[in-house]
Scaffold this motif. Structure first.
Motif, short mmCIF file in Angstrom:
data_model
loop_
_atom_site.label_atom_id
_atom_site.label_comp_id
_atom_site.label_asym_id
_atom_site.label_seq_id
_atom_site.Cartn_x
_atom_site.Cartn_y
_atom_site.Cartn_z
N LEU A 165 0.83 -1.21 0.00
CA LEU A 165 0.00 0.00 0.00
C LEU A 165 0.86 1.25 0.00
O LEU A 165 0.60 2.21 -0.75
CB LEU A 165 -0.92 -0.01 1.21
N VAL A 166 1.89 1.26 0.83
CA VAL A 166 2.78 2.43 0.90
C VAL A 166 3.55 2.60 -0.40
O VAL A 166 3.63 3.70 -0.96
CB VAL A 166 3.75 2.30 2.09
N MET A 167 4.09 1.49 -0.92
CA MET A 167 4.90 1.57 -2.14
C MET A 167 4.06 1.92 -3.36
O MET A 167 4.58 2.52 -4.31
CB MET A 167 5.62 0.24 -2.36
N SER A 168 2.78 1.57 -3.36
CA SER A 168 1.93 1.89 -4.50
C SER A 168 1.76 3.40 -4.67
O SER A 168 1.50 3.87 -5.79
CB SER A 168 0.55 1.24 -4.33
N GLY A 169 1.93 4.14 -3.59
CA GLY A 169 1.80 5.59 -3.69
C GLY A 169 3.04 6.28 -4.20
O GLY A 169 2.97 7.44 -4.63
N VAL A 170 4.17 5.57 -4.18
CA VAL A 170 5.43 6.19 -4.61
C VAL A 170 6.11 5.39 -5.71
O VAL A 170 7.27 5.64 -6.05
CB VAL A 170 6.40 6.33 -3.41
N ALA A 171 5.40 4.41 -6.28
CA ALA A 171 6.01 3.53 -7.29
C ALA A 171 6.50 4.31 -8.49
O ALA A 171 7.62 4.12 -8.97
CB ALA A 171 5.00 2.46 -7.71
N PHE A 172 5.64 5.21 -8.99
CA PHE A 172 6.00 6.01 -10.15
C PHE A 172 5.67 7.47 -9.88
O PHE A 172 4.51 7.79 -9.58
CB PHE A 172 5.24 5.54 -11.39
N PRO A 173 6.64 8.36 -9.99
CA PRO A 173 6.38 9.78 -9.75
C PRO A 173 5.41 10.39 -10.76
O PRO A 173 4.68 11.32 -10.45
CB PRO A 173 7.77 10.43 -9.87
N SER A 174 5.41 9.86 -12.00
CA SER A 174 4.56 10.42 -13.04
C SER A 174 4.29 9.36 -14.10
O SER A 174 4.95 8.31 -14.14
CB SER A 174 5.22 11.64 -13.69
N SER A 175 3.34 9.64 -14.99
CA SER A 175 3.03 8.71 -16.07
C SER A 175 4.20 8.58 -17.05
O SER A 175 4.45 7.51 -17.60
CB SER A 175 1.78 9.18 -16.81
N ALA A 176 4.91 9.68 -17.28
CA ALA A 176 6.07 9.64 -18.17
C ALA A 176 7.16 8.72 -17.61
O ALA A 176 7.80 7.96 -18.35
CB ALA A 176 6.62 11.05 -18.38
N TYR A 177 7.37 8.80 -16.30
CA TYR A 177 8.34 7.92 -15.65
C TYR A 177 7.91 6.46 -15.79
O TYR A 177 8.74 5.58 -16.04
CB TYR A 177 8.46 8.29 -14.17
N HIS A 178 6.61 6.23 -15.66
CA HIS A 178 6.08 4.87 -15.78
C HIS A 178 6.32 4.32 -17.18
O HIS A 178 6.75 3.17 -17.35
CB HIS A 178 4.58 4.86 -15.46
N ILE A 179 6.05 5.12 -18.22
CA ILE A 179 6.26 4.67 -19.60
C ILE A 179 7.73 4.34 -19.84
O ILE A 179 8.07 3.33 -20.46
CB ILE A 179 5.77 5.76 -20.58
N ASN A 180 8.62 5.18 -19.34
CA ASN A 180 10.05 4.93 -19.50
C ASN A 180 10.47 3.66 -18.77
O ASN A 180 11.29 2.88 -19.28
CB ASN A 180 10.83 6.13 -18.97
N TRP A 181 9.90 3.43 -17.59
CA TRP A 181 10.23 2.23 -16.80
C TRP A 181 9.78 0.97 -17.52
O TRP A 181 10.52 -0.03 -17.56
CB TRP A 181 9.56 2.31 -15.43
#
Length: 377
Positions: free
Chosen positions: A326-342
């Motif tokens: 639950l805690v990590m889900s809130g900080v997993a990706f700072p932004s959608s752009a970061y998520h796409i790059n990951w």
């Protein structure tokens, strides 16, 4: 003493699942959340040949499913962690097993982020943490109930998804434009191959965690091959037809630009101005499938971690691990752009390594060792 032995045997039997439940688990894990988002990325790579990427991914995935079955069938009663240690030895097996545990934990912490990110666009006034709390709480409770309950839930989800999928496809037949598939293979075979590799990282290699359930919890290991293949073919068919119909209706350009092309596809359904706005039903179906893959990876994470550190019962760490997710889900990706790059730079190589190359290595080591032992005999 006799009653105690009978109770222990009953508990052992209760922890087994049927072949049909293995089929539904494989199907839901393979489908995951890809039905809503994967079409866009595949279309951006393969363009109008995105449907060909879907077909290639399904065909290439069948040998991978057979490889998973082969590994599981050789070590009845073990999980992926136990197989890895058995094949690679105590020390190297521990290192590789720890890698699998880390993989399961990473994906388990990311799934709630997807849920919150998506529904945050619809439920603007609801804090994302509230959405994640309900999602994670549901997963934790399901894991505490056990693998039997998880398997039964997957059977229900497969029926629901199948019904609405067929309904959506039938309602979209009138909007199909075959010209959207032309010209076929304009840029050669390479773009469809690239698209199929990316698609495989979602629908094929992600099924590696089925080895945390099979063969340990399967009543009949010999019948499991059919169940695993059927489950993968079900999800592969859903993905292939979804990509094909989306391209036929929307065209590859619009599909590639849309964040959620399947929602645009559902919005096209309008039968007499009565049957319309079905995109919210599709969102609910996506939530079901996302819940199942999140549940599968959460279960794999807690059971693999428990086995690695030699805990007798994984339920002892289920709630603490749920809080961690639950805690990590809130900080997993700072932004959608970061998520796409990951996803492009980390996820695809990572899941390909653990879902294809390492299982292939395990199978080769097993075969070489078996052949060597036969020569000695």
């Amino acid at each position: 003493m006799i009653n105690q032995a009978v109770c222990q045997e009953c508990n052992k039997v209760n922890k087994q699942i049927t072949g049909h439940q293995l089929y539904s688990l494989t199907a839901t894990i393979s489908l995951g959340g890809s039905i809503l988002v994967i079409t866009s990325t595949v279309a951006s790579v393969a363009k109008q040949d995105a449907w060909l990427s879907g077909l290639l991914a399904v065909l290439a995935g069948l040998p991978v499913m057979l490889m998973y079955y082969f590994l599981g069938s050789k070590y009845p009663g073990l999980t992926l962690i136990g197989m890895t240690k058995k094949i690679l030895g105590k020390y190297l097996g521990f290192i590789v097993s720890a890698g699998y545990v880390l993989l399961f934990i990473i994906i388990a912490t990311h799934i709630p982020w997807y849920i919150g990110s998506y529904f945050g666009r619809i439920m603007h006034e609801t804090p994302l943490n509230y959405i994640n709390v309900f999602f994670v709480a549901g997963i934790v409770i399901a894991v505490l109930y056990g693998i039997e309950v998880i398997a039964r839930v997957s059977e229900i989800f497969v029926i629901v998804v199948t019904f609405f999928f067929i309904l959506f496809m039938l309602l979209l037949l009138k909007d199909i434009q075959p010209v959207n598939l032309m010209p076929v293979m304009e840029n050669g075979i390479l773009p469809p191959l690239k698209g199929s590799l990316f698609l495989s990282s979602y629908i094929t290699f992600s099924v590696i965690n089925i080895l945390m359930i099979f063969p340990r919890h399967i009543r009949n290991v010999q019948q499991a091959k059919k169940s695993i293949l059927k489950g993968f073919l079900w999800s592969g068919t859903v993905i292939f037809v979804s990509i094909l119909v989306t391209t036929l209706v929307l065209g590859y350009a619009l599909t590639a630009r849309a964040s959620f092309p399947s929602l645009l596809l559902a919005a096209e359904i309008n039968v007499g101005k009565i049957i319309t706005r079905l995109e919210y039903i599709l969102s609910t179906i996506w939530l079901f499938t996302q819940f199942m893959i999140g549940l599968a990876y959460f279960y794999s994470a807690v059971t693999s971690l428990s086995e690695l550190i030699r805990l007798k019962d994984h339920k002892r760490i289920t709630w603490p691990f749920g809080l961690f997710v639950l805690v990590m889900s809130g900080v997993a990706f700072p932004s959608s752009a970061y998520h796409i790059n990951w996803v492009n730079t980390v996820y695809t190589p990572m899941i390909t390594t653990f879902g294809l190359f390492i299982p292939l290595l395990l199978m080769l080591v097993y075969l070489v060792r078996k052949r060597f032992m036969n020569h000695l005999i």
